[in-house]
Write a protein that holds these residues in place. Sequence first.
Motif, PDB file in Angstrom:
ATOM      1  N   LYS A  23      -7.424  -7.255  -4.541  1.00 20.06           N
ATOM      2  CA  LYS A  23      -6.035  -7.418  -4.942  1.00 20.06           C
ATOM      3  C   LYS A  23      -5.455  -6.155  -5.581  1.00 20.06           C
ATOM      4  O   LYS A  23      -4.533  -6.227  -6.379  1.00 20.06           O
ATOM      5  CB  LYS A  23      -5.913  -8.592  -5.914  1.00 20.06           C
ATOM      6  CG  LYS A  23      -6.338  -9.933  -5.313  1.00 20.06           C
ATOM      7  CD  LYS A  23      -5.512 -10.297  -4.088  1.00 20.06           C
ATOM      8  CE  LYS A  23      -5.939 -11.640  -3.522  1.00 20.06           C
ATOM      9  NZ  LYS A  23      -5.202 -11.968  -2.277  1.00 20.06           N
ATOM     10  N   ARG A  24      -5.992  -4.998  -5.208  1.00 23.02           N
ATOM     11  CA  ARG A  24      -5.436  -3.752  -5.723  1.00 23.02           C
ATOM     12  C   ARG A  24      -4.003  -3.582  -5.237  1.00 23.02           C
ATOM     13  O   ARG A  24      -3.615  -4.081  -4.189  1.00 23.02           O
ATOM     14  CB  ARG A  24      -6.261  -2.565  -5.239  1.00 23.02           C
ATOM     15  CG  ARG A  24      -7.675  -2.522  -5.785  1.00 23.02           C
ATOM     16  CD  ARG A  24      -8.390  -1.281  -5.301  1.00 23.02           C
ATOM     17  NE  ARG A  24      -7.710  -0.078  -5.784  1.00 23.02           N
ATOM     18  CZ  ARG A  24      -8.083   1.157  -5.448  1.00 23.02           C
ATOM     19  NH1 ARG A  24      -9.091   1.342  -4.626  1.00 23.02           N
ATOM     20  NH2 ARG A  24      -7.446   2.189  -5.917  1.00 23.02           N
ATOM     21  N   ARG A  25      -3.215  -2.868  -6.017  1.00 22.04           N
ATOM     22  CA  ARG A  25      -1.840  -2.606  -5.606  1.00 22.04           C
ATOM     23  C   ARG A  25      -1.826  -1.641  -4.434  1.00 22.04           C
ATOM     24  O   ARG A  25      -2.516  -0.625  -4.429  1.00 22.04           O
ATOM     25  CB  ARG A  25      -1.043  -2.020  -6.771  1.00 22.04           C
ATOM     26  CG  ARG A  25       0.411  -1.753  -6.410  1.00 22.04           C
ATOM     27  CD  ARG A  25       1.177  -1.115  -7.539  1.00 22.04           C
ATOM     28  NE  ARG A  25       2.558  -0.876  -7.153  1.00 22.04           N
ATOM     29  CZ  ARG A  25       2.972   0.174  -6.449  1.00 22.04           C
ATOM     30  NH1 ARG A  25       2.102   1.103  -6.070  1.00 22.04           N
ATOM     31  NH2 ARG A  25       4.247   0.319  -6.138  1.00 22.04           N
ATOM     32  N   ASN A  26      -1.034  -1.961  -3.443  1.00 24.05           N
ATOM     33  CA  ASN A  26      -0.872  -1.104  -2.279  1.00 24.05           C
ATOM     34  C   ASN A  26       0.279  -0.128  -2.540  1.00 24.05           C
ATOM     35  O   ASN A  26       1.412  -0.556  -2.766  1.00 24.05           O
ATOM     36  CB  ASN A  26      -0.583  -1.958  -1.043  1.00 24.05           C
ATOM     37  CG  ASN A  26      -0.550  -1.156   0.246  1.00 24.05           C
ATOM     38  OD1 ASN A  26      -0.021  -0.059   0.294  1.00 24.05           O
ATOM     39  ND2 ASN A  26      -1.107  -1.737   1.297  1.00 24.05           N
ATOM     40  N   PRO A  27       0.025   1.190  -2.526  1.00 24.88           N
ATOM     41  CA  PRO A  27       1.086   2.155  -2.848  1.00 24.88           C
ATOM     42  C   PRO A  27       2.051   2.412  -1.704  1.00 24.88           C
ATOM     43  O   PRO A  27       3.068   3.078  -1.893  1.00 24.88           O
ATOM     44  CB  PRO A  27       0.300   3.431  -3.167  1.00 24.88           C
ATOM     45  CG  PRO A  27      -0.934   3.321  -2.328  1.00 24.88           C
ATOM     46  CD  PRO A  27      -1.275   1.858  -2.308  1.00 24.88           C
ATOM     47  N   TYR A  28       1.740   1.902  -0.513  1.00 22.60           N
ATOM     48  CA  TYR A  28       2.529   2.217   0.672  1.00 22.60           C
ATOM     49  C   TYR A  28       3.362   1.052   1.196  1.00 22.60           C
ATOM     50  O   TYR A  28       4.419   1.260   1.793  1.00 22.60           O
ATOM     51  CB  TYR A  28       1.618   2.693   1.810  1.00 22.60           C
ATOM     52  CG  TYR A  28       0.691   3.826   1.453  1.00 22.60           C
ATOM     53  CD1 TYR A  28       1.142   4.933   0.742  1.00 22.60           C
ATOM     54  CD2 TYR A  28      -0.641   3.800   1.850  1.00 22.60           C
ATOM     55  CE1 TYR A  28       0.289   5.974   0.429  1.00 22.60           C
ATOM     56  CE2 TYR A  28      -1.506   4.842   1.548  1.00 22.60           C
ATOM     57  CZ  TYR A  28      -1.042   5.923   0.829  1.00 22.60           C
ATOM     58  OH  TYR A  28      -1.894   6.950   0.527  1.00 22.60           O
ATOM     59  N   TYR A  29       2.867  -0.168   0.999  1.00 26.67           N
ATOM     60  CA  TYR A  29       3.534  -1.291   1.655  1.00 26.67           C
ATOM     61  C   TYR A  29       3.344  -2.564   0.849  1.00 26.67           C
ATOM     62  O   TYR A  29       2.237  -2.875   0.397  1.00 26.67           O
ATOM     63  CB  TYR A  29       2.968  -1.498   3.070  1.00 26.67           C
ATOM     64  CG  TYR A  29       3.520  -2.718   3.770  1.00 26.67           C
ATOM     65  CD1 TYR A  29       4.813  -2.714   4.286  1.00 26.67           C
ATOM     66  CD2 TYR A  29       2.754  -3.870   3.908  1.00 26.67           C
ATOM     67  CE1 TYR A  29       5.330  -3.842   4.914  1.00 26.67           C
ATOM     68  CE2 TYR A  29       3.262  -5.001   4.545  1.00 26.67           C
ATOM     69  CZ  TYR A  29       4.554  -4.974   5.036  1.00 26.67           C
ATOM     70  OH  TYR A  29       5.064  -6.085   5.655  1.00 26.67           O
ATOM     71  N   GLN A  30       4.428  -3.303   0.672  1.00 33.31           N
ATOM     72  CA  GLN A  30       4.388  -4.643   0.110  1.00 33.31           C
ATOM     73  C   GLN A  30       5.109  -5.566   1.082  1.00 33.31           C
ATOM     74  O   GLN A  30       6.252  -5.312   1.454  1.00 33.31           O
ATOM     75  CB  GLN A  30       5.072  -4.711  -1.264  1.00 33.31           C
ATOM     76  CG  GLN A  30       4.330  -3.976  -2.367  1.00 33.31           C
ATOM     77  CD  GLN A  30       4.569  -2.480  -2.352  1.00 33.31           C
ATOM     78  OE1 GLN A  30       5.714  -2.031  -2.267  1.00 33.31           O
ATOM     79  NE2 GLN A  30       3.504  -1.694  -2.444  1.00 33.31           N
TER      80      GLN A  30
END
Length: 334
Positions: free
Chosen positions: A5-12
Amino acid sequence: MPTAKRRNPYYQGPVSDHFDGTHFFNPDGIEPLGFRDLMRWQFGGGRDRWPKSVPSLFQPAKPDLHVAGENIRVTMVGHATMLIQVAGLNILTDPVWSDRASPFGFAGPKRVVAPGIAFDDLPPIDLVLVSHNHYDHLDVGTLRRLQATHRPHVVTPLGNDVIIRRAAPKMQVTAMDWGERISLQGIDIYAEPAHHWSARGTGDRRMALWAAFVLATPAGKIYHIGDTGFHDGVNYKAAQQKHDGFRLAILPFGAYEPRWFMKGQHQNPDEAVMGMKLANAAYVAGHHFATFQLTDEAVDAPVKALTTAMIEHGISPERFRPLRAGEVFDVPPA
């Protein structure tokens, strides 16, 4: 299926059959092996030594400004970088003019053959297709140069648009998910599944999508794959069923050894020929060989293995062309 569940820096975006909310993945596929296996490969020996430079059989090309009518012309720059000229448009695939496929200018895989088109000899570039974010396919230095001199429209899978805009803030970029279609400058562009992965560093693995592209043009359909594992032919069969065959497929067939490590991500020459048949492609422009040493096989091994595969599968040599830097392929009618 990934669960981190790490934050995705490119796409949400919403969860899908190939996105778990953080990571993209290959449905029912093989994910890239981990650090321990990487070290086993890197220190296990068996890598053939490439020469520092390889002369091309062809002089650097000086392309016409446009190719129109029923014509499709492909000029090889090197690795996965090609100029496609069709329907009056000039389209670049995965453009890399840098000397290294690496985040560093002083280390990493080094180009052994000069680009088959000098950058300053490019015709006006209308579109750029970037299939995924590995450094041998997404080269921000080249994209900056293209923005400064050509201002093309870039089409890329989800998440890669963020990487590109960080490097070239004024770049016009469209991001696509698998199965989507857009219309640009008189052609339709489809993003289709490929069996691969993505990463720019150690903390962003599979956080941007990878894809193949289909170009539906007045001269016929073109199926471009920057990188893929064979994946039991699943994606090739689906592309054939959806698009009813192709006048031209642009397929990788290099960077495949050792198979225990590369099988899930890079198809070998035999698999590339099987993919050609499954996709019902009349002709193939082959790429991803003899430019940057990324894997273990010898510099000339992919072409030798491709010749054997074509014989075994009954494919005549003029139908599957392993393009060398500077080589021009005028695609016959299907």
